[in-house]
Enzyme design. Structure first.
Site, short mmCIF file in Angstrom:
data_model
loop_
_atom_site.label_atom_id
_atom_site.label_comp_id
_atom_site.label_asym_id
_atom_site.label_seq_id
_atom_site.Cartn_x
_atom_site.Cartn_y
_atom_site.Cartn_z
N TYR A 1 0.79 -1.23 0.00
CA TYR A 1 0.00 0.00 0.00
C TYR A 1 0.83 1.28 0.00
O TYR A 1 0.70 2.11 -0.89
CB TYR A 1 -0.96 0.01 1.21
CG TYR A 1 -1.98 -1.09 1.12
CD1 TYR A 1 -2.94 -1.07 0.12
CD2 TYR A 1 -1.97 -2.17 1.99
CE1 TYR A 1 -3.88 -2.09 0.00
CE2 TYR A 1 -2.90 -3.20 1.88
CZ TYR A 1 -3.84 -3.15 0.88
OH TYR A 1 -4.76 -4.15 0.74
N PRO B 1 -11.26 -0.81 -1.72
CA PRO B 1 -12.43 -1.62 -2.04
C PRO B 1 -13.70 -0.94 -1.51
O PRO B 1 -13.62 -0.06 -0.66
CB PRO B 1 -12.17 -2.93 -1.29
CG PRO B 1 -11.30 -2.56 -0.15
CD PRO B 1 -10.52 -1.34 -0.56
N HIS C 1 -7.70 0.91 2.24
CA HIS C 1 -7.41 -0.50 2.49
C HIS C 1 -6.20 -0.77 3.40
O HIS C 1 -6.04 -1.89 3.90
CB HIS C 1 -7.18 -1.18 1.13
CG HIS C 1 -7.54 -2.62 1.07
ND1 HIS C 1 -7.66 -3.40 2.19
CD2 HIS C 1 -7.81 -3.43 0.03
CE1 HIS C 1 -7.98 -4.63 1.82
NE2 HIS C 1 -8.08 -4.67 0.51
N SER D 1 -10.36 -12.24 -4.96
CA SER D 1 -10.57 -12.29 -3.53
C SER D 1 -11.98 -12.75 -3.22
O SER D 1 -12.94 -12.32 -3.86
CB SER D 1 -10.37 -10.88 -2.96
OG SER D 1 -10.31 -10.95 -1.58
N GLN D 2 -12.07 -13.64 -2.25
CA GLN D 2 -13.40 -14.04 -1.80
C GLN D 2 -13.83 -13.09 -0.68
O GLN D 2 -13.13 -12.97 0.32
CB GLN D 2 -13.40 -15.47 -1.25
CG GLN D 2 -14.77 -15.85 -0.78
CD GLN D 2 -14.91 -17.18 -0.04
OE1 GLN D 2 -15.71 -17.29 0.86
NE2 GLN D 2 -14.15 -18.19 -0.44
N SER E 1 -6.21 -15.07 4.26
CA SER E 1 -6.07 -14.44 5.57
C SER E 1 -5.02 -15.16 6.42
O SER E 1 -5.01 -16.39 6.49
CB SER E 1 -7.43 -14.48 6.27
OG SER E 1 -7.27 -14.09 7.60
N1 COA Z 1 -16.27 -30.94 0.68
C1 COA Z 1 -17.36 -30.37 1.22
N2 COA Z 1 -17.35 -29.14 1.79
C2 COA Z 1 -16.20 -28.46 1.77
C3 COA Z 1 -15.03 -29.00 1.20
C4 COA Z 1 -15.10 -30.30 0.63
N3 COA Z 1 -14.04 -30.88 0.09
N4 COA Z 1 -14.05 -28.11 1.34
C5 COA Z 1 -14.57 -27.03 1.98
N5 COA Z 1 -15.87 -27.26 2.24
C6 COA Z 1 -16.80 -26.36 2.96
C7 COA Z 1 -16.18 -25.77 4.21
O1 COA Z 1 -16.37 -26.61 5.32
C8 COA Z 1 -16.92 -24.46 4.36
O2 COA Z 1 -18.19 -24.73 4.94
P1 COA Z 1 -19.07 -23.56 5.62
O3 COA Z 1 -19.67 -22.78 4.50
O4 COA Z 1 -20.09 -24.34 6.36
O5 COA Z 1 -18.16 -22.79 6.49
C9 COA Z 1 -17.16 -24.03 2.94
O6 COA Z 1 -17.05 -25.21 2.16
C10 COA Z 1 -16.17 -23.01 2.47
O7 COA Z 1 -14.84 -23.51 2.47
P2 COA Z 1 -13.84 -23.19 1.28
O8 COA Z 1 -14.61 -22.85 0.07
O9 COA Z 1 -12.84 -24.28 1.18
O10 COA Z 1 -13.12 -21.87 1.62
P3 COA Z 1 -12.80 -21.11 2.91
O11 COA Z 1 -14.05 -20.59 3.51
O12 COA Z 1 -11.87 -21.88 3.75
O13 COA Z 1 -12.04 -19.86 2.27
C11 COA Z 1 -10.15 -18.54 1.78
C12 COA Z 1 -10.76 -19.92 1.72
C13 COA Z 1 -8.77 -18.57 1.20
C14 COA Z 1 -11.02 -17.57 0.98
C15 COA Z 1 -10.13 -18.10 3.27
O14 COA Z 1 -9.29 -18.93 4.00
C16 COA Z 1 -9.59 -16.70 3.46
O15 COA Z 1 -8.40 -16.49 3.63
N6 COA Z 1 -10.48 -15.71 3.45
C17 COA Z 1 -10.07 -14.32 3.59
C18 COA Z 1 -9.93 -13.70 2.23
C19 COA Z 1 -9.73 -12.23 2.36
O16 COA Z 1 -8.92 -11.76 3.11
N7 COA Z 1 -10.56 -11.48 1.60
C20 COA Z 1 -10.57 -10.07 1.70
C21 COA Z 1 -9.41 -9.45 1.05
S1 COA Z 1 -9.55 -7.72 1.08
#
Ligand code: COA
Length: 633
Positions: A89, A102, A328, A544-545, A444
């Protein structure tokens, strides 16, 4: 040097979290080579491999730097956060709107008249103040990780900067200042922008916070004061939308005058900004609302009704177009979502707290900020307006709701929804360009003390194998091969995710090694001037999610001129994608990207259905795609 003043009292939760680890050098070198091999020409890779091997060899420069990095880890709470903050940044000279900040886009509100709009704004401000009170009291419940490695407590530090930070522009680098914890009796104020004028709204009077009705009546006064054309100052806020060096130069010009210094001091110490926007005159579709949040529509609309340095700007448009713009550098989108959701629930979810007339105090009118202008400053304002207009004209945005399925379908395939979406984004990019490029997905690292993010490099070799099979026109690949490759790609993506969220990704580590070399005044190690390294840091696809639980969505712009920004919000039965790019680049088109993304998502669904993927056992994966990993394993 960027300044980052820290609060003396840290969140109790931070104390117990581990420090961000420093990955083993060899592991990072191996991963780096694996990440780049399929993205560069063979000749170039050969050179990169030789350079990386020399760097990582026993007794090589890498070992010296690694040792120093480990020492730094011992001495600091978080060895990477300052390096990362500067690199990501503060050293970035690009304008904050579109390029960096954002936004959250709220559902379109229905306001019959301006009174409805300021009633909404008054409630929103009460919601913000309630939320801030929770933060100040350190009473927010600690967040816990969900999804992969669920259950771990997360660092809460980012919340404590939401209303206390200010990003000062600098000629070479910016400074993020976080105010020391104010005493509870300190008067607090919000900056209200209306018709490009700025007003100080004191939210405490006689040691008591204003209630909703009092805020409403103060906002009404502000709207009246802003009407008076005689008192209207030039649109100073537009200066903050400019490149950081340009704004720093303009700020230097402003601060020559005491009146301007006083106004700046009031802006820099406010809790947040509330922008009362004029009617945009545009159809309030998702895409339109998104762009209006990102840049305000330029100087002809609400582009100057902003102050971009401040971390949180809540926008309330008279036409019902509302949202939040976030600077940000102080915190991540996930924290922004928490606050935005709290505030929206407050505004929509509870009955109005308009007080009885008897409990409404007669308050002095809010103060208008005064400025001294001169022809030089006038010229700077005009130039900033021109540059903002160019950014406005350049942004190619497409908000796309994919309705055919969402997270539930993907989970039924026993696949990680996030990894699945990432692979679909790779497929879309490949369909457009017949190649993959360096991709950024934010991961994260809040599992660690003062953790921010690292990068998941989603353009994996396994993703390339999958997308080539899916786009092969000679039909050489059977479904069984395609589904195998899909699972491999998802496994690889999931493995990288787990590595990243546990502090084992490579981007922060490589940055740390580079910065340590600089600190030691060493000649820049060849690995960091190598063409491959430079290209690998040009994130043509920046993803990004940002999931939400209340109806709203996040979006941002591309990070390079020839790139895409792709923010997505997976819901159980649909996925919202916000795809951005620049019109000036002839190789990108958000509409085309969205079209092929839609196509690819349907093709992958059909492939899963044909392959009976849900019924079959997951592919042999010791690393996670079969089931989400639980914490502590
Ligand atoms: N089978 C069935 N379900 C599964 C699965 C599988 N193989 N793998 C994952 N899932 C489920 C998880 O249990 C979770 O369930 P929930 O909705 O009940 O919590 C869901 O699917 C989501 O998991 P997944 O899609 O694997 O992703 P995550 O939520 O772990 O997200 C990241 C991954 C990288 C996005 C997350 O760790 C992260 O870092 N998020 C922050 C991003 C960020 O900073 N964004 C803003 C930037 S400004």
């Amino acid at each position: 040097m960027p300044i980052m003043e820290k609060e003396t009292s840290r969140g109790h939760d931070s104390q117990v979290l581990p420090k961000v680890p420093v990955p083993p050098l060899k592991q990072t070198m191996d991963t780096y080579l694996k990440c780049v091999q399929h993205l560069v020409k063979d000749e170039q890779f050969k050179k990169t491999k030789a350079v990386a091997e020399k760097f990582g060899a026993p007794g090589g420069v890498g070992e010296v730097l690694q040792k120093k990095l480990l020492e730094r880890r011992d001495k600091t709470t978080n060895w990477v956060c300052d390096y990362w903050l500067e690199d990501m940044y503060l050293n970035n000279r690009l304008a904050l709107p579109v390029n960096s900040s954002p936004v959250m886009v709220f559902p379109k509100q229905t306001f019959r008249d301006h009174k409805d709009a300021i009633r909404f704004a008054a409630r929103l401000i009460r919601g913000v103040l309630d939320y801030k009170a929770l933060i100040d009291a350190r009473a927010l419940p600690v967040d816990f990780a969900r999804g992969q490695l669920a259950g771990t407590p997360l660092c809460m530090e980012q919340y404590y900067r939401m209303f206390t930070s200010y990003r000062y522009p600098g000629l070479k680098t910016d400074a993020l200042k976080v105010q020391m914890k104010a005493t509870s009796s300190a008067p607090e104020h919000i900056l209200v922008a209306c018709k490009n004028q700025f007003f100080v709204l004191d939210v405490v009077a006689n040691s008591k916070q204003l209630n909703e009705t009092e805020i409403f009546s103060q906002l009404e006064k502000i709207m009246k004061m802003a009407e008076n054309p005689k008192e209207r100052d030039p649109p100073f806020g537009i200066l903050t939308s400019d490149g950081r060096t340009e704004w720093a130069q303009a700020r230097d010009a402003l601060t020559k005058d005491q009146t301007n210094r006083d106004s700046l001091a009031l802006i820099e110490s406010c809790v947040c900004v509330v922008c009362l926007d004029e009617h945009s005159g545009l159809e309030p579709r998702d895409t339109t609302r998104a762009v209006l949040m990102l840049h305000g529509g330029g100087r002809e609309k609400n582009g100057a009704n902003r102050w971009y340095d401040k971390s949180m700007q809540f926008v309330v448009g008279m036409d019902g177009i509302c949202g939040v713009v976030c600077e940000h550098s102080a915190f991540e989108g996930i924290v922004l979502v928490q606050c935005s959701e709290y505030v929206m629930k407050y505004v929509t979810g509870s009955p109005s707290k308009m007080a009885r007339a008897s409990s409404v105090r007669e308050l002095p009118p809010p103060r208008r900020l005064l400025w001294k202008c001169n022809p030089n400053i006038q010229g700077l304002i005009a130039a900033s307006g021109d540059r903002l207009q160019r950014l406005v004209d350049n942004l190619d945005m497409d908000v796309f709701k994919f309705k055919d399925y969402g997270k539930e379908f993907i989970k039924k395939q026993k696949m990680s929804p996030d990894a699945f979406i990432q692979v679909a984004l790779q497929l879309a990019f490949y369909k457009c360009n017949r190649r993959l490029v360096s991709t950024y997905e934010s991961a994260s690292i809040r599992r660690f003390q003062e953790g921010r993010v690292d990068n998941i490099r989603s353009a994996t070799p396994e993703a390339l194998a999958f997308v080539t099979a899916m786009t092969d026109e000679r039909a050489t690949f059977a479904d069984s091969e395609k589904i195998k490759r899909l699972r491999n790609a998802i496994n690889a993506q999931t493995d990288y995710t787990i590595a990243a969220i546990t502090g084992m990704a490579i981007d922060n580590h490589l940055l740390g090694l580079l910065k340590i070399a600089k600190e030691l005044n060493m000649e820049k190690p060849e690995i960091f001037s190598d063409e491959t390294y430079l290209a690998s840091n040009q994130f043509i696809l920046s993803t990004s999610q940002v999931p939400t639980t209340v109806e709203m969505f996040c979006c941002y712009g591309p990070v390079v001129p020839n790139g895409y920004g792709a923010c997505y919000n997976p819901q159980s039965d649909h996925i919202l994608f916000c795809v951005s790019s620049f019109w000036e680049n002839t190789e990108t088109s958000s509409a085309v990207f969205v079209k092929v993304l839609n196509e690819g998502l349907l093709e992958i669904r059909d492939l899963c259905n044909r392959s009976g993927a849900a019924a079959t056992k997951p592919a042999d994966s010791s690393q996670g795609a079969g089931q989400p990993r639980k914490s502590g394993k």
